[in-house]
Enzyme design. Structure first.
Site, PDB file in Angstrom:
ATOM      1  N   CYS A   1      82.958  34.927  19.844  1.00 40.39           N
ATOM      2  CA  CYS A   1      82.175  35.453  21.252  1.00 40.39           C
ATOM      3  C   CYS A   1      83.147  35.706  22.866  1.00 40.39           C
ATOM      4  O   CYS A   1      84.373  35.393  22.768  1.00 40.39           O
ATOM      5  CB  CYS A   1      81.982  33.997  21.967  1.00 40.39           C
ATOM      6  SG  CYS A   1      81.183  33.755  23.553  1.00 40.39           S
TER       7      CYS A   1
ATOM      8  N   CYS B   1      84.499  30.192  29.023  1.00 37.61           N
ATOM      9  CA  CYS B   1      83.206  29.517  28.926  1.00 37.61           C
ATOM     10  C   CYS B   1      83.158  28.046  28.604  1.00 37.61           C
ATOM     11  O   CYS B   1      84.458  27.479  27.570  1.00 37.61           O
ATOM     12  CB  CYS B   1      82.558  30.154  27.708  1.00 37.61           C
ATOM     13  SG  CYS B   1      80.446  29.008  27.888  1.00 37.61           S
TER      14      CYS B   1
ATOM     15  N   CYS C   1      75.539  35.759  24.908  1.00 36.95           N
ATOM     16  CA  CYS C   1      75.734  34.216  23.833  1.00 36.95           C
ATOM     17  C   CYS C   1      75.311  33.917  22.806  1.00 36.95           C
ATOM     18  O   CYS C   1      74.229  34.801  22.103  1.00 36.95           O
ATOM     19  CB  CYS C   1      75.147  33.063  24.890  1.00 36.95           C
ATOM     20  SG  CYS C   1      75.099  31.801  24.113  1.00 36.95           S
TER      21      CYS C   1
ATOM     22  N   TYR D   1      63.239   5.322  21.035  1.00 34.56           N
ATOM     23  CA  TYR D   1      63.935   6.276  21.562  1.00 34.56           C
ATOM     24  C   TYR D   1      63.451   7.312  21.507  1.00 34.56           C
ATOM     25  O   TYR D   1      63.938   8.106  21.036  1.00 34.56           O
ATOM     26  CB  TYR D   1      65.591   6.660  20.856  1.00 34.56           C
ATOM     27  CG  TYR D   1      66.077   5.136  22.097  1.00 34.56           C
ATOM     28  CD1 TYR D   1      66.747   4.633  23.249  1.00 34.56           C
ATOM     29  CD2 TYR D   1      66.130   4.415  20.824  1.00 34.56           C
ATOM     30  CE1 TYR D   1      67.131   3.787  22.918  1.00 34.56           C
ATOM     31  CE2 TYR D   1      66.894   3.086  20.658  1.00 34.56           C
ATOM     32  CZ  TYR D   1      67.046   2.541  22.035  1.00 34.56           C
ATOM     33  OH  TYR D   1      68.044   1.395  22.050  1.00 34.56           O
TER      34      TYR D   1
ATOM     35  N   GLU E   1      59.404   4.200  24.712  1.00 32.01           N
ATOM     36  CA  GLU E   1      60.774   5.524  25.453  1.00 32.01           C
ATOM     37  C   GLU E   1      60.307   5.839  26.675  1.00 32.01           C
ATOM     38  O   GLU E   1      59.439   4.923  27.381  1.00 32.01           O
ATOM     39  CB  GLU E   1      59.906   7.264  24.817  1.00 32.01           C
ATOM     40  CG  GLU E   1      60.149   8.244  25.748  1.00 32.01           C
ATOM     41  CD  GLU E   1      61.752   7.775  26.151  1.00 32.01           C
ATOM     42  OE1 GLU E   1      62.286   9.128  24.921  1.00 32.01           O
ATOM     43  OE2 GLU E   1      62.264   8.713  27.495  1.00 32.01           O
TER      44      GLU E   1
ATOM     45  N   CYS F   1      73.613  10.442  18.429  1.00 33.60           N
ATOM     46  CA  CYS F   1      74.793  11.668  18.315  1.00 33.60           C
ATOM     47  C   CYS F   1      76.265  11.482  18.825  1.00 33.60           C
ATOM     48  O   CYS F   1      76.667  12.219  19.479  1.00 33.60           O
ATOM     49  CB  CYS F   1      73.632  12.211  19.447  1.00 33.60           C
ATOM     50  SG  CYS F   1      73.488  11.592  20.755  1.00 33.60           S
TER      51      CYS F   1
HETATM   52  C1  LIG Z   1      68.503  11.524  21.822  1.00 37.50           C
HETATM   53  S1  LIG Z   1      66.658  11.793  22.265  1.00 37.50           S
HETATM   54  C2  LIG Z   1      65.677  11.628  20.935  1.00 37.50           C
HETATM   55  C3  LIG Z   1      64.566  11.391  21.464  1.00 37.50           C
HETATM   56  C4  LIG Z   1      63.400  11.727  20.119  1.00 37.50           C
HETATM   57  N1  LIG Z   1      63.764  11.030  19.138  1.00 37.50           N
HETATM   58  C5  LIG Z   1      64.225  13.465  19.344  1.00 37.50           C
HETATM   59  O1  LIG Z   1      64.663  13.363  18.220  1.00 37.50           O
HETATM   60  O2  LIG Z   1      63.137  14.407  19.424  1.00 37.50           O
HETATM   61  C6  LIG Z   1      66.503   9.962  23.161  1.00 37.50           C
HETATM   62  C7  LIG Z   1      66.285   9.658  23.737  1.00 37.50           C
HETATM   63  O3  LIG Z   1      65.877   8.207  24.262  1.00 37.50           O
HETATM   64  C8  LIG Z   1      65.712   8.263  25.554  1.00 37.50           C
HETATM   65  N2  LIG Z   1      66.294   6.858  26.509  1.00 37.50           N
HETATM   66  C9  LIG Z   1      67.117   7.053  27.047  1.00 37.50           C
HETATM   67  N3  LIG Z   1      67.513   4.996  26.746  1.00 37.50           N
HETATM   68  C10 LIG Z   1      66.456   4.996  26.865  1.00 37.50           C
HETATM   69  C11 LIG Z   1      66.061   3.499  26.656  1.00 37.50           C
HETATM   70  N4  LIG Z   1      66.720   2.116  27.351  1.00 37.50           N
HETATM   71  N5  LIG Z   1      65.018   2.942  26.144  1.00 37.50           N
HETATM   72  C12 LIG Z   1      63.392   3.577  25.428  1.00 37.50           C
HETATM   73  N6  LIG Z   1      64.634   5.034  25.805  1.00 37.50           N
HETATM   74  C13 LIG Z   1      65.266   5.263  26.014  1.00 37.50           C
HETATM   75  C14 LIG Z   1      65.822   9.586  26.354  1.00 37.50           C
HETATM   76  O4  LIG Z   1      65.252   9.676  27.169  1.00 37.50           O
HETATM   77  C15 LIG Z   1      65.511  10.727  25.111  1.00 37.50           C
HETATM   78  O5  LIG Z   1      64.062  10.641  25.064  1.00 37.50           O
END
Ligand SMILES: C[S@@+](CC[C@H](N)C(=O)[O-])C[C@H]1O[C@@H](n2cnc3c(N)ncnc32)[C@H](O)[C@@H]1O
Length: 453
Positions: A74, A80, A160, A313, A334, A409
């Site tokens: 790139c 960047c 990009c 989550y 969530e 992640c």
């Molecule tokens: C890595 S994302 C995963 C979302 C989903 N599993 C996906 O594959 O798209 C993490 C998620 O956890 C939520 N989150 C963050 N802290 C949290 C908490 N303490 N309790 C519940 N959810 C939470 C965020 O808003 C976000 O949507």
């Protein structure tokens, strides 16, 4: 050599990579972090900052190149801040990511767990479906793109290699439109001007686009003309939203968002499922690898039809819904209310009636929830980078959940949480890294933990 008389520069062999993608070497016994350097490089490194336990360096003269070193594909790479590994071959990137997961598990978690080769992309370009582009400059001379690494100076993005090409086309049209109409971009220093960010989202399956214009002001001047021009120049654009962010902050979004033209959602097809994406909802940024990740979760869950599955989550409910056809009941948790409404909507458009979603923080909701739910067969956790709160893991272990699938992640918090769960009777299986973000230092992993009988 004493600490006080450290050299200003030294010949350094790079032997590792930090989680931020900087090369790591040593000057005497002190670690030095060197951007744009990779394992196998040997070069003269100038010390830019001395911290208590490490140095920050700059590669000034490369004497010997790593076999994995390539010319960045790139043209924006040196400036960047988006991609950190543009100077490393793709094969090199994925083998390093595997190593990074292995090392974190061993060093932080004390775990000797098998780590599978990374599930990689066959063509690691134009994979991203979301971009947050800051605007700057002056009326008629608008810059828009990315912040230069470590600064708030905007690099004007012309192309990009990681974004979907339609997103770049829309970005160019937004910049041209605001410049042609001589409207003022945001001035971060004086907190003046109007246009702060353009957030662009793409559906790969439908080839459609959503634009969110973030402004400092309550209204968008010449709104109708802007909408008209963008629609004409980019027919793939189906939704335009306006977010108002009047505060002095680095946070992109303000609290209020409204759709000003077109559809409230775009839709992405992952496997057999269709998911709605709204202006503010979280959605994985790499649709192709999202399918690889979710397929892996489904394989590990190994459902037979009647199971009770917790999806913690859960964002917009995507993983749980992906498994719903083979499960008895899905319960998602969530914290973001809009994501929960989107999860319910996603269940409806996919005709899933066995899923329910609870809004709240997992650590507050889960302890009580697991007591009420009875026998839980599978719990999926997909937390943000900081990992799971201890209360969540403790509650899952106390409830004697049969299998836990951890989607992570961040290898460091994954290692910490796996070690915690192992102490409480769960054995982690083979960890599967998935490359969701080629050319960056990020790595996603998924692993099944089984209850020791
Ligand atoms: C890595 S994302 C995963 C979302 C989903 N599993 C996906 O594959 O798209 C993490 C998620 O956890 C939520 N989150 C963050 N802290 C949290 C908490 N303490 N309790 C519940 N959810 C939470 C965020 O808003 C976000 O949507």
């Amino acid at each position: 050599m004493t600490k006080q008389s450290k050299p200003e520069s030294a010949l350094v062999e790079i032997t590792g990579l930090s989680h931020g993608g900087e090369g790591v070497g040593r000057i005497d016994s002190t670690a030095v972090f060197v951007p744009h350097a990779i394992p196998g490089d040997v070069g003269e490194v100038e010390i830019v900052h001395r911290r208590k336990n490490y140095f920050l360096g700059r590669l000034v003269n490369l004497k010997q190149s790593s076999p994995e070193r390539i010319d960045p594909p790139c043209p924006h790479a040196p400036a960047c801040g988006g991609c950190q590994l543009q100077h490393m071959s793709y094969a090199g990137q994925v083998s390093w990511k595997r190593l990074q997961v292995e090392e974190a598990l061993r060093r932080i978690g004390g775990l000797e767990v098998e780590v599978a080769p990374v599930l990689r992309m066959s063509a690691p370009i134009h994979y991203r479906s979301r971009a947050q582009l800051p605007l700057g400059g002056s009326p008629g001379q608008v810059t828009m793109g990315f912040f230069r690494r470590g600064t708030h100076e905007i690099v004007d993005m012309q192309e990009c290699m990681v974004q979907h090409p339609l997103m770049v086309k829309l970005a160019q049209a937004v910049r041209r439109t605001i410049a042609d109409l001589r409207l003022p971009p945001y001035d971060e220093v004086r907190h003046r001007g109007i246009f702060r960010h353009a957030v662009i989202k793409a559906s790969f399956s439908d080839e459609t686009l959503m634009l969110v214009l973030v402004t400092r002001t309550e209204s968008i001047p010449l709104q109708e003309e802007i909408v008209e021009r963008l629609r004409r120049e980019v027919p793939e654009l189906v939704s335009i939203a306006h977010n108002i962010n009047p505060t002095v902050t680095n946070v992109v979004y303000g609290e209020r968002t409204k759709v000003i033209w077109g559809e409230p959602y775009i839709y992405e097809q992952i496997g057999g499922m269709r998911y709605a994406i709204s202006p503010r909802s979280f959605f994985q940024v790499n649709p192709q690898q999202t399918k690889a990740l979710y397929d892996e979760v489904r394989r590990l869950a190994n459902l037979s039809g009647g199971e009770l599955v917790l999806d913690l989550y859960c964002g917009t409910g995507t993983i749980g819904l992906y498994l719903a056809k083979r499960a008895g009941r899905i319960v998602g948790v969530e914290t973001i209310p809009d994501a929960v409404s989107d999860a319910k909507y996603n269940a409806a458009i996919n005709r899933v009636s066995s899923a329910e979603f609870i809004q709240g923080q997992a650590e507050a909701v889960v302890p009580d929830l697991v007591r009420r739910m009875g026998e839980i067969d599978v719990a999926i956790v997909d937390p943000p980078r900081k990992g799971c709160e201890e209360a969540v893991l403790k509650a899952l272990a106390q409830a004697d959940v049969g299998r836990i699938i951890y989607v992570s992640c961040n290898p460091a918090t994954l290692a910490r949480d796996l070690a915690y769960l192992r102490e409480r009777g769960y054995t982690p299986g083979r960890v599967q890294p998935v490359d969701m973000f080629p050319w960056t230092s990020h790595v996603e992993s998924v692993v099944l933990l089984s209850r020791r009988s």
